[in-house]
Design a protein around this motif. Structure first.
Motif, PDB file in Angstrom:
ATOM      1  N   ARG A  21       0.830  -1.208   0.000  1.00 14.09           N
ATOM      2  CA  ARG A  21       0.000   0.000   0.000  1.00 14.09           C
ATOM      3  C   ARG A  21       0.858   1.250   0.000  1.00 14.09           C
ATOM      4  NH1 ARG A  21      -4.780   0.215   4.317  1.00 14.09           N
ATOM      5  NH2 ARG A  21      -4.694   2.358   3.525  1.00 14.09           N
ATOM      6  N   ASN A  22       1.902   1.246   0.817  1.00 15.28           N
ATOM      7  CA  ASN A  22       2.776   2.412   0.874  1.00 15.28           C
ATOM      8  C   ASN A  22       3.550   2.599  -0.426  1.00 15.28           C
ATOM      9  OD1 ASN A  22       2.034   3.110   3.505  1.00 15.28           O
ATOM     10  ND2 ASN A  22       3.580   1.781   4.415  1.00 15.28           N
ATOM     11  N   TRP A  23       4.036   1.501  -1.005  1.00 10.88           N
ATOM     12  CA  TRP A  23       4.746   1.605  -2.281  1.00 10.88           C
ATOM     13  C   TRP A  23       3.815   2.173  -3.349  1.00 10.88           C
ATOM     14  CZ3 TRP A  23       4.815   0.464  -7.390  1.00 10.88           C
ATOM     15  CH2 TRP A  23       6.043   0.473  -8.061  1.00 10.88           C
ATOM     16  N   SER A  24       2.580   1.648  -3.413  1.00 16.29           N
ATOM     17  CA  SER A  24       1.617   2.138  -4.396  1.00 16.29           C
ATOM     18  C   SER A  24       1.239   3.596  -4.121  1.00 16.29           C
ATOM     19  CB  SER A  24       0.351   1.272  -4.387  1.00 16.29           C
ATOM     20  OG  SER A  24       0.663  -0.076  -4.658  1.00 16.29           O
ATOM     21  N   GLY A  25       1.099   3.925  -2.828  1.00 15.61           N
ATOM     22  CA  GLY A  25       0.754   5.293  -2.469  1.00 15.61           C
ATOM     23  C   GLY A  25       1.828   6.277  -2.895  1.00 15.61           C
ATOM     24  N   PHE A  26       3.093   5.941  -2.662  1.00 14.82           N
ATOM     25  CA  PHE A  26       4.173   6.832  -3.075  1.00 14.82           C
ATOM     26  C   PHE A  26       4.311   6.870  -4.596  1.00 14.82           C
ATOM     27  CE2 PHE A  26       5.534   6.969   1.335  1.00 14.82           C
ATOM     28  CZ  PHE A  26       6.095   8.233   1.430  1.00 14.82           C
ATOM     29  N   TRP A  27       3.983   5.760  -5.268  1.00 10.46           N
ATOM     30  CA  TRP A  27       3.996   5.774  -6.732  1.00 10.46           C
ATOM     31  C   TRP A  27       2.967   6.770  -7.260  1.00 10.46           C
ATOM     32  CZ3 TRP A  27       1.097   5.229 -11.095  1.00 10.46           C
ATOM     33  CH2 TRP A  27       1.764   4.958 -12.286  1.00 10.46           C
ATOM     34  N   LEU A  28       1.760   6.717  -6.748  1.00 11.16           N
ATOM     35  CA  LEU A  28       0.717   7.642  -7.193  1.00 11.16           C
ATOM     36  C   LEU A  28       1.037   9.078  -6.803  1.00 11.16           C
ATOM     37  CD1 LEU A  28      -2.473   5.528  -6.393  1.00 11.16           C
ATOM     38  CD2 LEU A  28      -1.668   6.214  -8.657  1.00 11.16           C
ATOM     39  N   MET A 215      -4.007  12.990  -5.687  1.00  7.42           N
ATOM     40  CA  MET A 215      -2.920  13.094  -4.712  1.00  7.42           C
ATOM     41  C   MET A 215      -3.465  13.102  -3.295  1.00  7.42           C
ATOM     42  SD  MET A 215      -0.074  16.106  -4.068  1.00  7.42           S
ATOM     43  CE  MET A 215       1.053  15.642  -5.374  1.00  7.42           C
ATOM     44  N   LEU A 216      -4.540  13.848  -3.067  1.00  8.71           N
ATOM     45  CA  LEU A 216      -5.160  13.881  -1.748  1.00  8.71           C
ATOM     46  C   LEU A 216      -5.596  12.487  -1.308  1.00  8.71           C
ATOM     47  CD1 LEU A 216      -7.464  17.049  -1.585  1.00  8.71           C
ATOM     48  CD2 LEU A 216      -5.470  16.543  -0.172  1.00  8.71           C
ATOM     49  N   ILE A 217      -6.260  11.783  -2.218  1.00  7.02           N
ATOM     50  CA  ILE A 217      -6.756  10.440  -1.896  1.00  7.02           C
ATOM     51  C   ILE A 217      -5.591   9.498  -1.609  1.00  7.02           C
ATOM     52  CG2 ILE A 217      -7.997   8.445  -2.804  1.00  7.02           C
ATOM     53  CD1 ILE A 217      -9.723  10.408  -4.409  1.00  7.02           C
ATOM     54  N   SER A 218      -4.546   9.564  -2.427  1.00 13.97           N
ATOM     55  CA  SER A 218      -3.388   8.685  -2.241  1.00 13.97           C
ATOM     56  C   SER A 218      -2.727   8.930  -0.901  1.00 13.97           C
ATOM     57  CB  SER A 218      -2.374   8.902  -3.369  1.00 13.97           C
ATOM     58  OG  SER A 218      -2.950   8.624  -4.623  1.00 13.97           O
ATOM     59  N   TYR A 219      -2.579  10.194  -0.534  1.00  9.80           N
ATOM     60  CA  TYR A 219      -1.867  10.527   0.695  1.00  9.80           C
ATOM     61  C   TYR A 219      -2.683  10.166   1.935  1.00  9.80           C
ATOM     62  CZ  TYR A 219       0.550  13.204   4.292  1.00  9.80           C
ATOM     63  OH  TYR A 219       1.212  13.577   5.437  1.00  9.80           O
ATOM     64  N   PHE A 220      -3.949  10.594   1.974  1.00  6.53           N
ATOM     65  CA  PHE A 220      -4.731  10.441   3.197  1.00  6.53           C
ATOM     66  C   PHE A 220      -5.438   9.082   3.304  1.00  6.53           C
ATOM     67  CE2 PHE A 220      -4.529  15.129   2.924  1.00  6.53           C
ATOM     68  CZ  PHE A 220      -4.053  15.390   4.199  1.00  6.53           C
ATOM     69  N   SER A 221      -5.617   8.381   2.201  1.00  8.88           N
ATOM     70  CA  SER A 221      -6.376   7.127   2.251  1.00  8.88           C
ATOM     71  C   SER A 221      -5.540   5.886   1.974  1.00  8.88           C
ATOM     72  CB  SER A 221      -7.536   7.176   1.239  1.00  8.88           C
ATOM     73  OG  SER A 221      -8.425   8.226   1.550  1.00  8.88           O
ATOM     74  N   LEU A 222      -4.447   6.035   1.223  1.00 10.61           N
ATOM     75  CA  LEU A 222      -3.700   4.849   0.811  1.00 10.61           C
ATOM     76  C   LEU A 222      -2.493   4.569   1.706  1.00 10.61           C
ATOM     77  CD1 LEU A 222      -3.823   2.634  -1.285  1.00 10.61           C
ATOM     78  CD2 LEU A 222      -2.460   4.061  -2.832  1.00 10.61           C
ATOM     79  N   LEU A 223      -1.781   5.612   2.122  1.00  7.84           N
ATOM     80  CA  LEU A 223      -0.594   5.405   2.949  1.00  7.84           C
ATOM     81  C   LEU A 223      -0.969   4.898   4.341  1.00  7.84           C
ATOM     82  CD1 LEU A 223       1.647   8.524   2.143  1.00  7.84           C
ATOM     83  CD2 LEU A 223       1.705   6.245   1.103  1.00  7.84           C
ATOM     84  N   VAL A 224      -0.158   3.985   4.877  1.00  5.73           N
ATOM     85  CA  VAL A 224      -0.331   3.468   6.233  1.00  5.73           C
ATOM     86  C   VAL A 224       0.745   4.108   7.106  1.00  5.73           C
ATOM     87  CG1 VAL A 224      -0.444   1.421   7.675  1.00  5.73           C
ATOM     88  CG2 VAL A 224      -1.181   1.291   5.295  1.00  5.73           C
ATOM     89  N   PHE A 225       0.378   5.148   7.843  1.00  6.47           N
ATOM     90  CA  PHE A 225       1.345   5.896   8.634  1.00  6.47           C
ATOM     91  C   PHE A 225       1.675   5.164   9.935  1.00  6.47           C
ATOM     92  CE2 PHE A 225      -0.654   9.130   5.990  1.00  6.47           C
ATOM     93  CZ  PHE A 225       0.444   9.859   5.560  1.00  6.47           C
ATOM     94  N   PRO A 226       2.874   5.403  10.470  1.00  7.18           N
ATOM     95  CA  PRO A 226       3.190   4.886  11.811  1.00  7.18           C
ATOM     96  C   PRO A 226       2.172   5.410  12.821  1.00  7.18           C
ATOM     97  CG  PRO A 226       5.161   5.729  10.744  1.00  7.18           C
ATOM     98  CD  PRO A 226       4.005   6.128   9.871  1.00  7.18           C
ATOM     99  N   PRO A 227       1.880   4.669  13.875  1.00  7.83           N
ATOM    100  CA  PRO A 227       0.805   5.061  14.800  1.00  7.83           C
ATOM    101  C   PRO A 227       1.031   6.396  15.490  1.00  7.83           C
ATOM    102  CG  PRO A 227       2.084   3.202  15.659  1.00  7.83           C
ATOM    103  CD  PRO A 227       2.492   3.372  14.236  1.00  7.83           C
ATOM    104  N   ASP A 228       2.293   6.811  15.680  1.00  4.27           N
ATOM    105  CA  ASP A 228       2.546   8.072  16.375  1.00  4.27           C
ATOM    106  C   ASP A 228       3.008   9.177  15.423  1.00  4.27           C
ATOM    107  OD1 ASP A 228       4.873   6.770  15.829  1.00  4.27           O
ATOM    108  OD2 ASP A 228       5.768   6.994  17.815  1.00  4.27           O
ATOM    109  N   PHE A 229       2.701   9.016  14.130  1.00  3.82           N
ATOM    110  CA  PHE A 229       3.075  10.045  13.156  1.00  3.82           C
ATOM    111  C   PHE A 229       2.267  11.320  13.401  1.00  3.82           C
ATOM    112  CE2 PHE A 229       2.593  12.177   9.022  1.00  3.82           C
ATOM    113  CZ  PHE A 229       3.925  12.360   8.698  1.00  3.82           C
ATOM    114  N   ARG A 230       2.957  12.470  13.446  1.00  2.00           N
ATOM    115  CA  ARG A 230       2.303  13.750  13.730  1.00  2.00           C
ATOM    116  C   ARG A 230       1.880  14.419  12.430  1.00  2.00           C
ATOM    117  NH1 ARG A 230       6.194  16.306  18.496  1.00  2.00           N
ATOM    118  NH2 ARG A 230       6.015  14.551  19.945  1.00  2.00           N
TER     119      ARG A 230
END
Length: 444
Positions: A21-28, A215-230
């Motif tokens: 998911r993260n690889w695809s998110g950064f690709w998009l 880009m908005l969708i890829s960043y906020f919906s596709l990436l799996v952020f670390p749990p404590d990411f600010r």
């Protein structure tokens, strides 16, 4: 117990499904970030051409659908042995790269105070503004302003997303590089297809407003952020995240790359938390010279070729017109970039100076080819330009891969942002050099 829970959460964040998911998110994200920048070169040129024709007595075509610049029509240097365009294409290049260069030079010193969520919103807003300004422009300054907004969006996005990769498994750099390479091919191809289908440049640009939304969708919906990411908090988010449990997090993130031994070699400075001081940032910049100089040299050589020489490499006996030859030069270059920026998962090149040297050889070869005209066919130039794109894309992804690998945890986020100035500086310098070179050859 709290530390172990945090580590377990990171383990889930770096599971195989999350990595894809993260690889695809950064690709998009890479595709969307560079898309407006690429399209603006063609779209703004079309609309500027229409505005110039509207202000002259030269008859305009019956159709309002202006396509691509035709060198044979605009040639005003008939006495030259070259089929010269009156103004070097470096003029458009400088308008597109200088705002990006200014951002990349200044932003690394203060950008950490702006949360990543707001940075992404800025990039999306600037891209939308660029599409709207150029599509509805009624004066030349509006079109130029639209190109500037596209450049600001791309520049801010590149340094921000490169910095963002330090919070994820290192393989997302391959996704980012491949996506940015795909933007060149996809942007030029989609613009050409839509205009060839009968749509005006204005309607085509309005359709492309979907790209910033993606880009908005890829960043906020596709990436799996670390749990404590600010996401929305200002300050040194990276330093806070790489605090007490950074050992375990980095171990999990890099275990797939067999780089766990790097953890044992870090200095006490690497383990220190808190924001970098100005002195520390300057020390990091000094350590980046071995990466930034080869990258800048590669991009200087290749954009000197693209914007200073390719328009002069015209073969009248070839079955393609001058405009068509130039268009294929640029397309094959983008194809080479896409292939090599997607190659990080298969091939890694540590000798960045070798790539710089080979690219400079290409520049010298084509410079001599323009002067002595010893190349017999556009097909030979096609092969050289494809090879040029392969070298440029490989230099980009390998530079940032090895910066990420060899920089300490605490310095990595700043280093990724600061090093992004290398390619833009090389491009800007090549644009400046291309002006007198173009003038000289056209005067022959």
């Amino acid at each position: 117990m709290e530390q172990r829970s945090s580590v377990n959460a990171d383990a889930g964040q770096h599971s195989e499904p999350s990595k894809w998911r993260n690889w695809s998110g950064f690709w998009l994200i890479g595709l969307c970030n560079n898309f407006a920048y690429v399209v603006m070169l063609s779209a703004a040129h079309d609309i500027l051409k229409k505005q110039i024709s509207d202000n002259t007595t030269v008859p305009t075509p019956a159709s309002d659908d202006l396509r691509t610049l035709d060198f044979s029509v605009t040639n005003s240097s008939n006495s030259s042995r070259y089929d010269c365009n009156p103004v070097s294409t470096a003029a458009v290049l400088l308008a597109d790269i200088l705002p990006t260069l200014v951002i990349k030079l200044a932003a690394p010193f203060f950008i950490h105070r702006l949360p990543y969520g707001f940075r992404v919103l800025f990039c999306v807003g600037a891209a939308i503004t660029s599409f709207l300004l150029v599509s509805f422009s009624s004066a030349m300054w509006m079109s130029i302003l639209g190109v500037i907004f596209a450049s600001m969006s791309s520049g801010m996005g590149e340094l921000s997303f490169l910095s963002l990769t330090v919070f994820f498994s290192r393989n997302v750099l391959g996704g980012w590089g491949s996506g940015t390479g795909g933007a060149g091919v996809a942007g030029a191809l989609l613009y050409s297809v839509l205009t060839q289908a009968g749509l005006s440049p204005r309607v085509t640009l309005l359709i492309m407003l979907v790209i910033p939304v993606a880009m908005l969708i890829s960043y906020f919906s596709l990436l799996v952020f670390p749990p404590d990411f600010r996401q929305w908090q200002c300050g040194e988010a990276g330093s806070a995240m790489r605090g007490d449990s950074s050992e375990e997090r980095r171990g999990l993130m890099d275990s797939s790359d067999a780089e766990q031994e790097q953890l044992e070699k870090r200095t006490p400075e690497d383990r220190t938390t808190g924001p970098l001081t100005l002195t520390e940032k300057l020390h990091v910049i000094k350590s980046l010279v071995k990466f930034v100089v080869p990258l800048g040299l590669v991009y200087f050589a290749e954009y000197f070729i693209n914007q200073g020489l390719l328009e002069l490499l015209y073969f009248p006996a070839f079955y393609l017109s001058h405009a068509e030859q130039y268009r294929w030069y640029q397309t094959l270059y983008q194809v080479g970039v896409l292939v090599s920026r997607s190659s990080l998962c298969c091939v890694k090149i540590r000798r960045l100076w070798a790539l710089s040297l080979l690219q400079c050889v290409n520049a010298v070869l084509l410079l001599l080819a323009v002067y002595y005209q010893f190349l017999s066919s556009a097909g030979l130039v096609f092969a050289i330009v494809l090879y040029e794109g392969l070298l440029g894309g490989a230099a980009y992804v390998n530079t940032f891969y090895y910066i990420s690998k060899e920089t300490g945890d605490r310095q990595r986020e700043f280093a990724m942002a600061a090093a992004s100035v290398g390619d833009s500086l090389g491009i800007a310098l090549s644009g400046l050099i291309a002006f007198p070179v173009h003038k000289y050859f056209c005067s022959l």
